[in-house]
Design an enzyme around this catalytic site. Sequence first.
Site, PDB file in Angstrom:
ATOM      1  N   LYS A  31       0.745  -2.429   9.178  1.00  9.04           N
ATOM      2  CA  LYS A  31       1.849  -1.469   9.237  1.00  9.04           C
ATOM      3  C   LYS A  31       3.020  -2.105   9.969  1.00  9.04           C
ATOM      4  O   LYS A  31       2.893  -2.544  11.115  1.00  9.04           O
ATOM      5  CB  LYS A  31       1.400  -0.182   9.939  1.00  9.04           C
ATOM      6  CG  LYS A  31       2.482   0.881   9.971  1.00  9.04           C
ATOM      7  CD  LYS A  31       1.930   2.269  10.240  1.00  9.04           C
ATOM      8  CE  LYS A  31       1.412   2.462  11.621  1.00  9.04           C
ATOM      9  NZ  LYS A  31       1.082   3.870  11.911  1.00  9.04           N
ATOM     10  N   GLY A  56       6.656   4.609   3.972  1.00 10.16           N
ATOM     11  CA  GLY A  56       6.957   5.881   4.609  1.00 10.16           C
ATOM     12  C   GLY A  56       8.327   5.838   5.241  1.00 10.16           C
ATOM     13  O   GLY A  56       9.044   4.827   5.171  1.00 10.16           O
ATOM     14  N   VAL A 110       3.552  -0.375   4.729  1.00 11.39           N
ATOM     15  CA  VAL A 110       2.176  -0.821   4.943  1.00 11.39           C
ATOM     16  C   VAL A 110       1.754  -1.739   3.800  1.00 11.39           C
ATOM     17  O   VAL A 110       1.915  -1.401   2.622  1.00 11.39           O
ATOM     18  CB  VAL A 110       1.207   0.373   5.048  1.00 11.39           C
ATOM     19  CG1 VAL A 110      -0.203  -0.107   5.330  1.00 11.39           C
ATOM     20  CG2 VAL A 110       1.656   1.311   6.152  1.00 11.39           C
ATOM     21  N   ALA A 145       7.722   3.291   8.368  1.00  8.99           N
ATOM     22  CA  ALA A 145       6.997   2.032   8.278  1.00  8.99           C
ATOM     23  C   ALA A 145       6.653   1.705   6.834  1.00  8.99           C
ATOM     24  O   ALA A 145       6.636   2.579   5.967  1.00  8.99           O
ATOM     25  CB  ALA A 145       5.711   2.086   9.112  1.00  8.99           C
ATOM     26  N   ASP A 162      -0.502  16.392  14.520  1.00 13.52           N
ATOM     27  CA  ASP A 162      -0.128  16.351  13.099  1.00 13.52           C
ATOM     28  C   ASP A 162      -1.368  16.144  12.235  1.00 13.52           C
ATOM     29  O   ASP A 162      -1.478  15.161  11.506  1.00 13.52           O
ATOM     30  CB  ASP A 162       0.894  15.241  12.847  1.00 13.52           C
ATOM     31  CG  ASP A 162       1.576  15.395  11.487  1.00 13.52           C
ATOM     32  OD1 ASP A 162       1.876  16.550  11.109  1.00 13.52           O
ATOM     33  OD2 ASP A 162       1.806  14.391  10.808  1.00 13.52           O
ATOM     34  N   LEU A 190       0.818  -1.205   0.000  1.00 10.26           N
ATOM     35  CA  LEU A 190       0.000   0.000   0.000  1.00 10.26           C
ATOM     36  C   LEU A 190       0.856   1.260   0.000  1.00 10.26           C
ATOM     37  O   LEU A 190       0.479   2.262  -0.590  1.00 10.26           O
ATOM     38  CB  LEU A 190      -0.927   0.008   1.217  1.00 10.26           C
ATOM     39  CG  LEU A 190      -2.089  -0.981   1.191  1.00 10.26           C
ATOM     40  CD1 LEU A 190      -2.806  -0.996   2.531  1.00 10.26           C
ATOM     41  CD2 LEU A 190      -3.058  -0.649   0.067  1.00 10.26           C
ATOM     42  N   GLY A 191       1.986   1.216   0.646  1.00  4.63           N
ATOM     43  CA  GLY A 191       2.837   2.398   0.652  1.00  4.63           C
ATOM     44  C   GLY A 191       4.046   2.230   1.545  1.00  4.63           C
ATOM     45  O   GLY A 191       4.116   1.317   2.375  1.00  4.63           O
TER      46      GLY A 191
END
Length: 475
Positions: free
Chosen positions: A42, A22, A27, A25, A136, A19-20
């Site tokens: 995650k 970062g 995911v 982490a 955030d 999914l992605g």
Amino acid sequence: MTRLTAPQRIGSYTIERLLGVGSFATVWLGYDAVLDARVAIKVLAENWSHDLRVRERFLDEARLLRRLEHERLIRVHTVGELPDGRPYAVLAWADRGSLRDRLAHGEIPAPTALRLLGEVCAGVAVLHRHGVVHRDLTPGNVLFRSAGPDAPDAEQVLIADLGLAKALAAASGLTARAGTPGYMAPEQDDPGAVVDTRADVYGLGRLGVRLLAADPSGAHPHPPRPAPQIRLRDGVPPGVAAVLARATAYHPGDRYPDAAVLHAALARASGSARRPASPVAASTRQGPPPRRPRRSLLTGVAVVVAVALSQVAAEPGGTGSGRSAGDAYTTGPLTVALPPGWSATGATWAGQYGPDGEPEPALVMSPRPRRWAADPQLPGAFVGLSAATAARTTPAGFLAERTHGDCAPAPARTTRQAGVEWTVVLYACDQGRPRIVESAGRHPDGSALVYVQIAPPVGSGPEFVDTLLAGVRVR
């Protein structure tokens, strides 16, 4: 960019796709065959897995979401640990993406955007009622999930990514810079400021400017004093401008005290004060679903953000740039004397960069250095050297950024070892490791800060800590 190889399984879940990725982490989209359901998993990034505080923050987010368990927040199903010791969290999958994705495809109609802002305020109010400040709030942290088969055109608006969230009691003493420029309250950039619910009010106000202002591109990471007048889009009640102006006031005392009060003010200004808020919002999409950006970061899941520049970890597998010599280990300008039975690994301080843009040096030492952060029974230490940190703060100031929320600190002490004046703080903890020692000092020439995080052996006293610090040398 390194291509990640998808694992076949994580725990009991079959992995379908990435999914992605970062900074902190990765995911994955997982499938639960028993429940016939998809989840977002995650996993803490490998290069941060050695740092106890990063692991704490990762797991704290999961514990916090699990404890609150609210329909306006991303749900956590369970947590686990990979064979290599990295923790992971299994989250509800936000299958309709994020507010950031939708804004990338064009502006949301004003009435819908105003209703959406109210939903986000209501979600943040849940956090504030439980004594939590998010810190955030950005479009990437507002997610959408299908409401269910009985309402195919409706969806839930969810608040995600509490990696920066802290209990207010801890946040009031937090000095680390954390947040996203353009949405981060001015006081979050001040090392000595108190950060409380009013910082979230500022973030919500900036979200409102992005959604409702005629010129949302006028957002600035460091807003001027006083803030410029907000000109709204057509279709937004004029009274909303004054609400957003107060929410984004430079001084916290000039803002609304929390998200619930801001939400009520928005309702009055928009003429919807008598309309009860619903946790299920009408779909904000107009026409066919937007295409997902190919490089969308963590689309449809809790977006991972940088927690704080001071959070560190040695990169695993970095032994190629280090060398052992008897009972000592050297990597770059760092040399450490190893306690009996200990070895070391590491090469750079992940996430920490010097004035030249290069990663700064660090190492991990322990009887089993690759396992020490994951195994609370193992003693060990992280050692890092940072010229960039020395330029912005003092050793005592740096340690003030690295509190352990679930642990009780003893009064700071100082000790002079190997020409370095060290500030040392011992934390006693009720869970996990019983003791964690945070210590920092300046290189004798003042050019760099030396940081040592220690999980001392059971039964050892301050003499062990002082001996270990005395064995840290910098060329």
